[in-house]
Write a protein that holds these residues in place. Sequence first.
Motif, PDB file in Angstrom:
ATOM      1  N   TRP A 184     -47.054  56.199  -3.701  1.00 54.04           N
ATOM      2  CA  TRP A 184     -46.768  54.809  -3.347  1.00 54.04           C
ATOM      3  C   TRP A 184     -45.690  54.718  -2.268  1.00 54.04           C
ATOM      4  CZ3 TRP A 184     -50.199  51.459  -3.960  1.00 54.04           C
ATOM      5  CH2 TRP A 184     -50.966  51.317  -5.124  1.00 54.04           C
ATOM      6  N   THR A 242     -47.514  55.358   0.901  1.00 50.45           N
ATOM      7  CA  THR A 242     -48.432  54.249   1.164  1.00 50.45           C
ATOM      8  C   THR A 242     -47.697  53.053   1.736  1.00 50.45           C
ATOM      9  OG1 THR A 242     -49.939  54.943  -0.611  1.00 50.45           O
ATOM     10  CG2 THR A 242     -50.081  52.650   0.095  1.00 50.45           C
ATOM     11  N   VAL A 279     -53.952  48.864  -1.541  1.00 50.12           N
ATOM     12  CA  VAL A 279     -52.857  48.996  -2.505  1.00 50.12           C
ATOM     13  C   VAL A 279     -53.308  48.602  -3.912  1.00 50.12           C
ATOM     14  CG1 VAL A 279     -50.943  48.746  -0.882  1.00 50.12           C
ATOM     15  CG2 VAL A 279     -51.998  46.700  -1.856  1.00 50.12           C
ATOM     16  N   GLU A 318     -54.560  49.114  -7.704  1.00 51.94           N
ATOM     17  CA  GLU A 318     -54.105  50.079  -8.705  1.00 51.94           C
ATOM     18  C   GLU A 318     -55.249  50.498  -9.614  1.00 51.94           C
ATOM     19  OE1 GLU A 318     -51.962  46.984 -10.155  1.00 51.94           O
ATOM     20  OE2 GLU A 318     -50.054  47.380  -9.155  1.00 51.94           O
ATOM     21  N   LYS A 338     -52.428  54.832  -7.469  1.00 46.70           N
ATOM     22  CA  LYS A 338     -53.201  54.199  -6.403  1.00 46.70           C
ATOM     23  C   LYS A 338     -54.691  54.427  -6.671  1.00 46.70           C
ATOM     24  CE  LYS A 338     -53.244  53.867  -1.339  1.00 46.70           C
ATOM     25  NZ  LYS A 338     -54.684  54.072  -1.119  1.00 46.70           N
TER      26      LYS A 338
END
Length: 510
Positions: free
Chosen positions: A319, A322, A483, A485, A493
């Motif tokens: 994350w 990202t 993004v 989940e 991710k």
Amino acid sequence: MEGIVLLVLSVFVLLVVLSKLKSLLVAKPKHNLPPGPWTLPVIGSLHHLVAGTNIHRVMRRLAQKHGSLMTLRLGEVPALVVSSPQAAEEVMKTHDVTFSDRHVNATLSVFAFDGKDVAFAPYGERWRQLRKICVLELLSASRVQSFRRIREDEAARFMENLAASAGAGAAAVNLSKMISRFINDTFVRESVGSRCKYQDEYLDALGTALRQTSGLAVADLFPSSRLVQVLDTAPRKVLACRDRMQRILEQVIQDTKEDVDRGGEAAAAGTGREGFVGVLLRLQKERSTPIPLDNDTIVAVLFDMFAAGSETSSTTLNWCMTELVRTPEAMAKAQAEVRAAFKGKSTVGEDDLKGLSYLKLVIKEALRLHTPAPLLVPRKCRETCRVMGYDVPKGTVVFVNMWAICRDPKYWDDPEEFKPERFENSNLDYKGTNFEFLPFGAGRRICPGINLGVGNIELALASLLYHFDWKLPDGIDPKDVDVSEAAGLVASKKTSLILHPVTRIPPANV
């Protein structure tokens, strides 16, 4: 004589009937429960939760309507959803002991070795002793520091692999997959002393099991029904994955035993001290612990350490990258900091990390925006108590929606935006005292591996930013990076992060 017997039997039956009627007619004490959405017979609140794949998002929407302390009924199971710092503080501080048990449903029980581990074990002396062993022998600050050489070796190896990929025509790499392997290798070396040759099989089994825990299995919702327990396939699927992982962990233990017999375990760990598995085996042999360390317990503890240590850390590092790719300004600021601090070095060491203040803000912000365990690890009420003026009956499952709390505009400006700068002049930390920011939980059941988890992330993130520039595949704008989940205990991710690494400062040996 027969008349007397008949009279006695009649009186007995009458007394039984009156007793039953009394129990039915006497009003049971009514609890003043927190508000919640309307329920249906049998299924309770389940129809409200099928509106999305991520339960923590659905729970936030419901809490916005019904309050930060909300009652749900998941089939037969009463549940409490906590969605504010004030309510979280009452549960995890004021009434910490009352809520110190874990909720373990049918699926989680299989996943967690029937509660023989640390994370899902019931609160009590056995749990305290196991946790104490884990902290002293693997997770304490001194032990984490002793693994420094391992982290540096694995980070350097990771950078070499990336540089080799970047040199092959700047091909795109699956950075998510590479991060997962790196974190797993690092954690296993810290625990065992060597990389795991069964890594691919273990990660596959773990990923499959985590996905199975993401849904609302029927067996979990109706625990009193034996028929449901037999018919539901979810626990059996998790058991198949657990059996695969158990075989691997047992082999790791056997390999370590053989290495210890040869006298090579401490040297293999690269620390001059025996690894965590070696410690457990020694304690087992010495029988020096207040609780017995049988093979099943050692396997369960290792499962906890491997699963929690690798999955949450790789998720957070993923994350971080990202959000930096999605926010070029933050990426430029973070890269400028690390490149100024390291000044052309070919290898990054942990001593170089001390002055990297912005890097630490990036990690904090990733933990806020993408809390690794959105609902933390569910707790269970051990005895009826009152929270914020409401009754919470014994046996109630408690979900602390930390994902919702960390995105609440009452406590965070622009909560949906990635802004590491929000922590610059703030004393907020993730160590369990700031209840608007508890990615690792709080109280007695706070995650004990914070130091090790963050330690494994910091050096790798600094190295990724120092050695490489990062480009998205053609046609993808930064804000278009997915993004979403994945469903499950850990909010990883959903899709892999695919990037082109461009070597800026070549790592050593490349």
